[in-house]
Structure formats: C-alpha cells, structure tokens
Scaffold this motif. Structure first.
Motif, PDB file in Angstrom:
ATOM      1  N   LEU A 186     -14.080  24.151   3.459  1.00  0.00           N
ATOM      2  CA  LEU A 186     -13.674  24.844   4.681  1.00  0.00           C
ATOM      3  C   LEU A 186     -13.556  23.875   5.847  1.00  0.00           C
ATOM      4  O   LEU A 186     -12.599  23.936   6.628  1.00  0.00           O
ATOM      5  N   SER A 187     -14.534  22.960   5.975  1.00  0.00           N
ATOM      6  CA  SER A 187     -14.510  21.988   7.067  1.00  0.00           C
ATOM      7  C   SER A 187     -13.311  21.059   6.963  1.00  0.00           C
ATOM      8  O   SER A 187     -12.632  20.783   7.963  1.00  0.00           O
ATOM      9  N   ILE A 188     -13.051  20.570   5.748  1.00  0.00           N
ATOM     10  CA  ILE A 188     -11.905  19.664   5.547  1.00  0.00           C
ATOM     11  C   ILE A 188     -10.598  20.402   5.823  1.00  0.00           C
ATOM     12  O   ILE A 188      -9.690  19.875   6.470  1.00  0.00           O
ATOM     13  N   GLY A 189     -10.519  21.640   5.357  1.00  0.00           N
ATOM     14  CA  GLY A 189      -9.309  22.423   5.585  1.00  0.00           C
ATOM     15  C   GLY A 189      -9.067  22.707   7.054  1.00  0.00           C
ATOM     16  O   GLY A 189      -7.936  22.592   7.546  1.00  0.00           O
ATOM     17  N   LEU A 190     -10.140  23.077   7.759  1.00  0.00           N
ATOM     18  CA  LEU A 190     -10.013  23.462   9.166  1.00  0.00           C
ATOM     19  C   LEU A 190      -9.768  22.276  10.086  1.00  0.00           C
ATOM     20  O   LEU A 190      -8.917  22.340  10.986  1.00  0.00           O
ATOM     21  N   PHE A 191     -10.507  21.174   9.854  1.00  0.00           N
ATOM     22  CA  PHE A 191     -10.456  20.063  10.805  1.00  0.00           C
ATOM     23  C   PHE A 191      -9.595  18.881  10.358  1.00  0.00           C
ATOM     24  O   PHE A 191      -9.275  18.014  11.171  1.00  0.00           O
ATOM     25  N   MET A 192      -9.210  18.823   9.095  1.00  0.00           N
ATOM     26  CA  MET A 192      -8.411  17.697   8.609  1.00  0.00           C
ATOM     27  C   MET A 192      -7.000  18.113   8.185  1.00  0.00           C
ATOM     28  O   MET A 192      -6.024  17.470   8.543  1.00  0.00           O
ATOM     29  N   VAL A 193      -6.908  19.197   7.418  1.00  0.00           N
ATOM     30  CA  VAL A 193      -5.612  19.594   6.864  1.00  0.00           C
ATOM     31  C   VAL A 193      -4.817  20.465   7.839  1.00  0.00           C
ATOM     32  O   VAL A 193      -3.619  20.241   8.058  1.00  0.00           O
ATOM     33  N   LEU A 194      -5.461  21.476   8.428  1.00  0.00           N
ATOM     34  CA  LEU A 194      -4.767  22.381   9.345  1.00  0.00           C
ATOM     35  C   LEU A 194      -4.086  21.652  10.510  1.00  0.00           C
ATOM     36  O   LEU A 194      -2.915  21.940  10.817  1.00  0.00           O
ATOM     37  N   PRO A 195      -4.764  20.702  11.179  1.00  0.00           N
ATOM     38  CA  PRO A 195      -4.080  19.982  12.275  1.00  0.00           C
ATOM     39  C   PRO A 195      -2.817  19.259  11.819  1.00  0.00           C
ATOM     40  O   PRO A 195      -1.854  19.145  12.587  1.00  0.00           O
ATOM     41  N   PHE A 196      -2.817  18.770  10.573  1.00  0.00           N
ATOM     42  CA  PHE A 196      -1.634  18.092  10.050  1.00  0.00           C
ATOM     43  C   PHE A 196      -0.450  19.054   9.972  1.00  0.00           C
ATOM     44  O   PHE A 196       0.670  18.732  10.394  1.00  0.00           O
ATOM     45  N   PHE A 197      -0.683  20.253   9.440  1.00  0.00           N
ATOM     46  CA  PHE A 197       0.406  21.216   9.321  1.00  0.00           C
ATOM     47  C   PHE A 197       0.879  21.714  10.691  1.00  0.00           C
ATOM     48  O   PHE A 197       2.072  21.935  10.900  1.00  0.00           O
ATOM     49  N   ILE A 198      -0.072  21.881  11.619  1.00  0.00           N
ATOM     50  CA  ILE A 198       0.325  22.299  12.964  1.00  0.00           C
ATOM     51  C   ILE A 198       1.178  21.224  13.634  1.00  0.00           C
ATOM     52  O   ILE A 198       2.187  21.515  14.286  1.00  0.00           O
ATOM     53  N   SER A 199       0.771  19.951  13.466  1.00  0.00           N
ATOM     54  CA  SER A 199       1.526  18.854  14.090  1.00  0.00           C
ATOM     55  C   SER A 199       2.934  18.743  13.524  1.00  0.00           C
ATOM     56  O   SER A 199       3.858  18.294  14.222  1.00  0.00           O
ATOM     57  N   ILE A 207       4.951  21.050  13.032  1.00  0.00           N
ATOM     58  CA  ILE A 207       5.852  21.950  13.755  1.00  0.00           C
ATOM     59  C   ILE A 207       6.684  21.157  14.767  1.00  0.00           C
ATOM     60  O   ILE A 207       7.846  21.479  15.036  1.00  0.00           O
ATOM     61  N   PHE A 208       6.077  20.075  15.303  1.00  0.00           N
ATOM     62  CA  PHE A 208       6.744  19.266  16.326  1.00  0.00           C
ATOM     63  C   PHE A 208       7.736  18.276  15.721  1.00  0.00           C
ATOM     64  O   PHE A 208       8.382  17.535  16.457  1.00  0.00           O
ATOM     65  N   LEU A 266       3.651  11.940  16.183  1.00  0.00           N
ATOM     66  CA  LEU A 266       3.142  13.077  15.409  1.00  0.00           C
ATOM     67  C   LEU A 266       1.669  12.895  15.061  1.00  0.00           C
ATOM     68  O   LEU A 266       0.899  13.849  15.045  1.00  0.00           O
ATOM     69  N   GLY A 267       1.256  11.633  14.807  1.00  0.00           N
ATOM     70  CA  GLY A 267      -0.146  11.345  14.526  1.00  0.00           C
ATOM     71  C   GLY A 267      -1.024  11.609  15.729  1.00  0.00           C
ATOM     72  O   GLY A 267      -2.149  12.125  15.601  1.00  0.00           O
ATOM     73  N   ILE A 268      -0.522  11.257  16.920  1.00  0.00           N
ATOM     74  CA  ILE A 268      -1.274  11.517  18.151  1.00  0.00           C
ATOM     75  C   ILE A 268      -1.398  13.019  18.395  1.00  0.00           C
ATOM     76  O   ILE A 268      -2.471  13.521  18.757  1.00  0.00           O
ATOM     77  N   ILE A 269      -0.293  13.732  18.163  1.00  0.00           N
ATOM     78  CA  ILE A 269      -0.331  15.199  18.319  1.00  0.00           C
ATOM     79  C   ILE A 269      -1.332  15.811  17.348  1.00  0.00           C
ATOM     80  O   ILE A 269      -2.118  16.698  17.707  1.00  0.00           O
ATOM     81  N   GLU A 270      -1.331  15.326  16.102  1.00  0.00           N
ATOM     82  CA  GLU A 270      -2.276  15.814  15.099  1.00  0.00           C
ATOM     83  C   GLU A 270      -3.719  15.592  15.558  1.00  0.00           C
ATOM     84  O   GLU A 270      -4.572  16.481  15.425  1.00  0.00           O
ATOM     85  N   GLY A 271      -3.979  14.407  16.106  1.00  0.00           N
ATOM     86  CA  GLY A 271      -5.323  14.108  16.580  1.00  0.00           C
ATOM     87  C   GLY A 271      -5.747  15.005  17.722  1.00  0.00           C
ATOM     88  O   GLY A 271      -6.894  15.477  17.768  1.00  0.00           O
ATOM     89  N   LEU A 272      -4.827  15.259  18.647  1.00  0.00           N
ATOM     90  CA  LEU A 272      -5.135  16.143  19.775  1.00  0.00           C
ATOM     91  C   LEU A 272      -5.389  17.573  19.301  1.00  0.00           C
ATOM     92  O   LEU A 272      -6.304  18.247  19.796  1.00  0.00           O
TER      93      LEU A 272
END
Length: 321
Positions: free
Chosen positions: A126-139, A141-142, A152-158
C-alpha cells in the motif's frame, strides 16, 4: 547532547522502546494501571549478518521496524478489545485455544505470525503504491503538455510530497490518532530528556521538545526527497520508454532509497552541525502534525517502557565523564 542508542514508537495508549536486542511496551490499561511487557528481538540485519554494511542494513532496518511495530501495536490493542459475550450462567465464553488445548494454541500462534507477515506485506504494498507508483501515473497526465523527462520527474516528486503531506495532515485530525500522537510526543520527550543528561522524571521530560531528529516521520520525509533525486538521476541516465518497466524500476529501487535514507537519519541523529539542523528541519515541520504535547501520565508510561530495558542512570554517568 549524546546519542543514547534508544528508539521507539507510540502504540495504543502506550509506548514501545527499543535498545539493541531488547524492547519493552508499556500500556496504560482501562483500570489506570501500567502493563509492561519486555522481550528480545534480534534484528533482521543481525540475523542475515548485514548490520555492518551501510545502506543494505537500512533496508533491513526498515522492514524490521515495520514487523516489530506491528507486533507491539497489536499487543497494545488487545487490552482494549470488546469483552467476550457471557453465557447463560454469566461466565465468559472460553476461547478456542482454552477449549482445544496446547496443540490448538500453537496453531493459533502460527496463524497469528502468518497474519502478521501478511499485514506487513500489505502495508508495504500500500505504501509503495500510494507514495511511489501513484505519483508516477499522476505526473504522466502532464505528458500532454511536455515530453521533458526532467520536468515530468520534478512534477512526480512534487506530487509525491503533496500526497505524503496531505496523508499526514488528514490522519492527524482523527481523534484516536491524536492520542496516539500524544504518546509519540511522550516517546520523544523522554529520549530527549535522557540525551540531555537530566534525571528521567515526568516533570523533567515535559520540559523537553516533542521533536526528535531520528523520528520515523523525519525518516519518511527524507525518503520522499531521496526518491525524487534517485528517480530523476536514474531515468536521465537510463531513459526507459515502457510504462511497465518504469513502474518496476521504481519498485525495485525502494530498498535502495530506504537504505540511503536510513544512513542520513542515523548520521543526523549523531551530529549537531548546521548542516544537520538544515536536513532535520523539514522533518521537524512534519512532526508538528505527528506529535502532540503529552500529559504527565503519558510521560510516566514512556518512562516505564524505557526503564524496563535501559539503564539511563548509567548513561548519565557516561555523559558526566
């Protein structure tokens, strides 16, 4: 201030403290008495002979803290479970273990261990999915607006930082969690009291900060920053087109990120330079949400946990030398 080599975590109505291979959990029960349990826990780093290897030991320590934390949290919660229903004679129904005997007790213990392993695995997933994988998919979108891997990497980090901060802020508003965070503050205050060389009493501990450089909250915040740096660097050096491979690489890098973050938090806990203060500052900001000011009774519980496994008076003698 000297490093006392003691750490812990808050549990339900109590505190767990750990020193080397010993740990103790102290819980304030509903009848107001303090129940203390102490035991031995050999770290996975020692079991697999990697406790002296930088970075690798950190990955093992992360899993170790999850396992022990889950065990002690479950034990503390057992004091506040609902009462067993009474039978017609007004007696509590016997548990399956009491009825079936020793063989069933051993089977139940094995079942508990299996449940604990499953819980830890699910928590990690759950932690890996929420904090590592989900931000990648959201980023991603841009990606319609830019094809720059760096941007895109900076957006993912933010996005990752925003999800983490939002998660902490939201859970800190829950009433039951607020009491847990008060015990978290008690844990930090008692350790700070010891490391500043003062006699460990509830009144003395109350004077000290509820923030600590080696806090798990600070560790997780460092994980967020280290992951940003690692992902940016890795995918700039090794550009990968496959979405699946990008996700897999992120998951495979989690142990490395945890290991590096562990080394940073341990270094910060042993030093008091300006650079250490700078590195620790973001973690202290987040601890404003994950720690609350405890009352004297909570500090008493934390002290009971410490005294079950740690000779703080001997430590103070070393400080005075």
């Amino acid at each position: 201030m000297k490093y006392a080599n003691i750490g812990g975590q808050a549990v339900m109505e109590g505190v767990m403290m750990r020193h080397k291979d010993r740990y103790a959990v102290a819980v304030r029960k509903e009848n107001h008495e303090i129940e203390v349990k102490s035991d031995t826990h050999i770290s996975y780093g020692k079991r697999f002979h990697v406790s002296g290897i930088p970075i690798i030991r950190g990955a093992f320590a992360f899993v170790d803290s999850l396992v022990l934390g889950m065990q002690t949290l479950t034990w503390s919660a057992s004091f506040f479970e609902e009462e067993e229903p009474a039978d017609a004679a007004g007696r509590k129904k016997e548990s399956a273990a009491e009825v079936s005997g020793k063989k069933e007790e051993e089977s139940a213990a094995d079942s508990d261990k299996g449940f604990m392993v499953l819980t830890v695995i699910l928590s990690l997933a759950l932690s890996i999915g929420l904090f590592m994988v989900l931000p990648f998919f959201i980023s991603n979108i841009f990606r319609r607006a830019t094809d720059s891997g760096l941007l895109l990497g900076i957006i993912e980090g933010l996005v990752r930082l925003m999800i983490f901060i939002a998660y902490i802020v939201l859970i800190s508003r829950m009433k039951d969690i607020q009491r847990l965070f008060m015990y978290h503050g008690a844990e930090h205050k008692t350790i700070n009291c010891i490391e500043h060389g003062e006699e460990l009493t509830p009144e003395n501990a109350a004077k000290y900060s509820r923030f600590h450089k080696r806090c798990g909250t600070s560790f997780l915040f460092i994980v967020m920053f280290v992951s940003i740096a690692f992902f940016l660097l890795f995918f700039q050096i090794f550009p990968i087109e496959s979405m699946v491979l990008k996700v897999v690489c992120r998951i495979l890098m989690v142990p490395l990120i945890a290991g590096v973050s562990y080394e940073i938090i341990q270094w910060a806990g042993r030093h008091d330079s300006g650079l250490v203060c700078l590195v620790s500052k973001p973690g202290f900001w987040m601890q404003k949400f994950t720690t609350k000011e405890p009352d004297l009774e909570m500090l008493e519980v934390a002290i009971a946990s410490i005294e079950a496994i740690y000779d703080w008076r001997e430590f103070q003698k070393e400080l005075a030398e």
